[in-house]
Design an enzyme around this catalytic site. Structure first.
Site, mmCIF file in Angstrom:
data_model
loop_
_atom_site.group_PDB
_atom_site.id
_atom_site.type_symbol
_atom_site.label_atom_id
_atom_site.label_comp_id
_atom_site.label_asym_id
_atom_site.label_seq_id
_atom_site.Cartn_x
_atom_site.Cartn_y
_atom_site.Cartn_z
ATOM 1 N N ASP A 274 0.750 -1.062 0.122
ATOM 2 C CA ASP A 274 -0.183 0.121 -0.009
ATOM 3 C C ASP A 274 0.813 0.995 0.034
ATOM 4 O OD1 ASP A 274 -3.229 0.525 1.718
ATOM 5 O OD2 ASP A 274 -2.031 1.710 0.120
ATOM 6 N N GLU A 495 -10.381 7.312 4.785
ATOM 7 C CA GLU A 495 -9.268 6.671 5.489
ATOM 8 C C GLU A 495 -9.035 7.205 7.052
ATOM 9 O OE1 GLU A 495 -6.566 6.444 1.314
ATOM 10 O OE2 GLU A 495 -5.615 5.477 3.326
#
Ligand code: GLC
Length: 635
Positions: A274, A495
């Protein structure tokens, strides 16, 4: 895909190519950089294997042509063979997680939490197919989707990216969505990426990138289970997760990345990290590079420090701390994926069939999104059958989310954190002089453009000629209005910035507890109580009900919230989740053209601090998993 070529033949082709590659070319293939930090010439010079757009990183005017031209330049550079550079086509990655959501004019689907309520795997395959077409229209080949998170605590800012708190629906969607994206690897296909491996939805307190704790049985039953159908469908990439598993970061977890995913589950594609996800393994970037490579990461999303990454990995190989066999395994996997997808045979992006295709954002595509909205709505309350409404009723529409396509799309739309695209706020408050207090959470939302869709208000106005809009409801008058529709809820976030933090968990760390690497993020709020997050919503409802006018509340949110006061004040209550660009799907159901079919894929908690989950022995939520009313009582 190379027609009718077996995997064995593809593996042989990969092997043949691998043998010709220098160490620099191999390490270049393992490197993915962000578009703002690299030129096409550098892609060739450093043999870069992939470029990505981070959330909201868009070229030019952010129209399909700008994307096609951008990737065409990168792709062409990667294919310019010379004595130092082998022609290996670059693959471009993007977060198309609810449609091709970065691009202006794209069809924006409901976020996953709403699709979970639809409980319709066949629909998910059609959504994936439409999304693939719109990705291809921009000359892009790879999306970091679907997310297979099983979100277990809705304080998590990414709850809306999860289909359900329970693996059953996620499992039923995983293979279908991958099939819709990758299909037969033909001209209509893109490469999929299931994420985040593994346990992203299970962190303590729902802290984004936090620590998921438990035993192997729980990890397997809840968080790994959704991956089985995706792997069976041949998903070509998997993204490693920021979170830790019992204190050990997934990005450095050899057991989870290599022993389980690659060996036990026989995953043949490649694992991508990621966004700078390896950084949090160690305060030494050099150590982090070696650790994550040996653990099993194959391609590294290193945003802007790709030169440093390349130098470190090369040193590791030269020092013998990363064996060349590990490098060869990673590159072999990357080449296999590019061969399997047929990337070597495709024309350059500018010359591909779907590039700049006029089906991008088309009515046909939007009808699939509108259908998805209808199927995602959950009716929680309908006192005296006030719904469905009559189309000629005198309706007062209010609420900050009534006429804002940005708010109804949520995060990961045009911008990483989403946008506010209100067509009303500016005009409305200049005229009425009412100052609209959004509450703190909205302050961060930037202005943006969601083109081509309809707000919830626009959908209502299109069918109800006597509807009027007044965002704070202050004009309510029982002589003029029969019923109110108040569209309330959250403003966009993504997020960690969407996390809810109570008590001593008031700081959200991006990545890790490692000192010096902690990026402190202000949370979205400190409780899941809607009236605390957004007091303006209950005010708008009361402005209308205090005049004796019944109110239908429509909640636009990325998660279930504590709604005691708003629910009590309403005559009817609809959970609309984050419906995306086609707000008219909401009016289709409010006026009875379609019936409600959505059922909760998340438990609706009653009080702060409760976190009942499907299957708990002691289970006393406000509304249980699977709950949802409809007009046709038999349903
Ligand atoms: C983000 C997300 C991941 C996304 C990636 C690229 O941090 O965790 O889901 O695919 O970066 O934007």
């Amino acid at each position: 895909m190379e027609q009718n070529i077996t995997d064995q033949e593809l593996q042989k082709k990969a092997e043949t190519l691998l043998k010709k590659m220098t160490l620099d070319q191999k390490i270049g293939q393992m490197t993915q950089t962000e578009r703002m930090s690299i030129t096409p010439a550098e892609v060739k010079e450093f043999h870069i294997g992939s470029v990505l757009s981070g959330g909201g990183s868009c070229p030019g005017e952010n129209r399909p042509k700008d994307w096609v031209d951008m990737n065409d330049a990168y792709w062409a550079a990667s294919m310019e063979a010379d004595e130092n550079h082998l022609a290996i086509p670059l693959i471009y990655g993007v977060d198309a997680i609810h449609g091709h959501n970065n691009v202006i004019g794209a069809t924006i689907f409901p976020h996953n939490i709403g699709l979970g309520a639809a409980n319709d795997p066949e629909l998910l395959e059609r959504i994936a197919k439409v999304t693939a077409r719109e990705i291809l229209a921009t000359g892009v080949e790879w999306t970091f989707a679907p997310t297979l998170a099983v979100a277990r605590n809705n304080q998590w800012g990414r709850t809306y990216e999860s289909y359900s708190e329970d693996p059953e629906i996620v499992q039923s969607y995983a293979g279908r969505f991958v099939k819709g994206l990758q299909g037969d690897m033909g001209v209509d296909s893109v490469v999929g990426c299931v994420k985040h491996w593994v346990g992203d939805g299970g962190t303590t307190y729902g802290i984004d990138q936090g620590d998921t704790r438990g035993n192997d049985e729980e990890l397997s039953r809840i968080h790994i289970a959704p991956y089985y159908p995706a792997l069976a469908e041949g998903v070509l990439t998997v993204m490693a997760s920021f979170n830790s598993w019992n204190g050990d970061k997934c990005h450095g977890h050899r057991y989870l990345l290599t022993d389980v995913l690659k060996n036990e589950l026989e995953f043949e594609g490649f694992i991508i990290s990621d966004w700078d996800g390896i950084d949090y393994l160690s305060e030494s970037y050099y150590e982090a590079v070696g650790w994550s490579t040996n653990a099993g990461i194959d391609m590294f999303m290193v945003s802007d420090k790709w030169r440093e990454f390349i130098a470190h990995l090369k040193s590791h190989v030269q020092n013998g701390t990363v064996p060349i066999e590990r490098i060869d395994d990673a590159v072999r996997r990357i080449l296999y994926v590019k061969l399997k997808y047929g990337l070597f045979e495709k024309p350059r992006p500018a010359d591909r069939y779907w590039s700049n295709h006029d089906s991008f954002g088309s009515k046909e595509h939007r009808e699939v999104a509108r259908e998805s909205v209808r199927k995602s709505l959950v009716l929680l309350k309908n006192e005296n059958d006030i719904l469905p409404l009559k189309k000629n009723a005198r309706i007062l529409v209010a609420g900050k989310n009534a006429d804002d396509c940005g708010h109804q799309c949520g995060g990961f739309t045009v911008a990483w954190q989403g946008v506010s695209d209100s067509k009303t706020i500016g005009r409305e408050f200049i005229e009425s002089g009412v100052s609209f207090d959004y509450g703190s959470a909205n302050a961060a939302v930037q202005k943006g453009t969601i083109e081509g869709g309809t707000s919830i208000w626009e959908g209502i106005k299109a069918v109800a000629p006597n509807a009027v809009l007044n965002l704070d409801g202050s004009v309510a008058d029982s002589d003029e209005h029969d019923v109110g529709i108040v569209v309330v809820g959250e403003t966009p976030y993504a997020e960690g910035l969407g996390d809810i933090r109570a008590g001593d968990n008031t700081i959200v760390e991006m990545g890790s507890m490692i000192k010096g690497l902690m990026k402190v993020l202000a949370p979205y709020g400190h409780s899941l109580i809607l009236n605390e997050l957004h007091p303006e919503d209950l005010r708008a409802i009361k402005n209308i009900t205090d005049k004796g006018i019944p109110v239908v509340v429509v909640l636009v949110s990325g998660r279930t919230l504590i709604i005691e006061k708003e629910l009590e004040a309403s005559s009817a209550f609809v959970a609309a989740w984050l419906p995306g660009s086609e707000g008219q799907g909401v009016s289709d159901v409010l006026f009875g053209d379609s019936d409600f079919q959505g059922k909760l894929s998340f438990t609706w908690q009653k009080k702060v601090g409760e976190n009942f989950l499907r299957g708990d022995e002691h289970y006393e939520p406000l509304f249980p998993y699977g709950y949802g009313l409809s007009y046709n009582k038999q349903v």
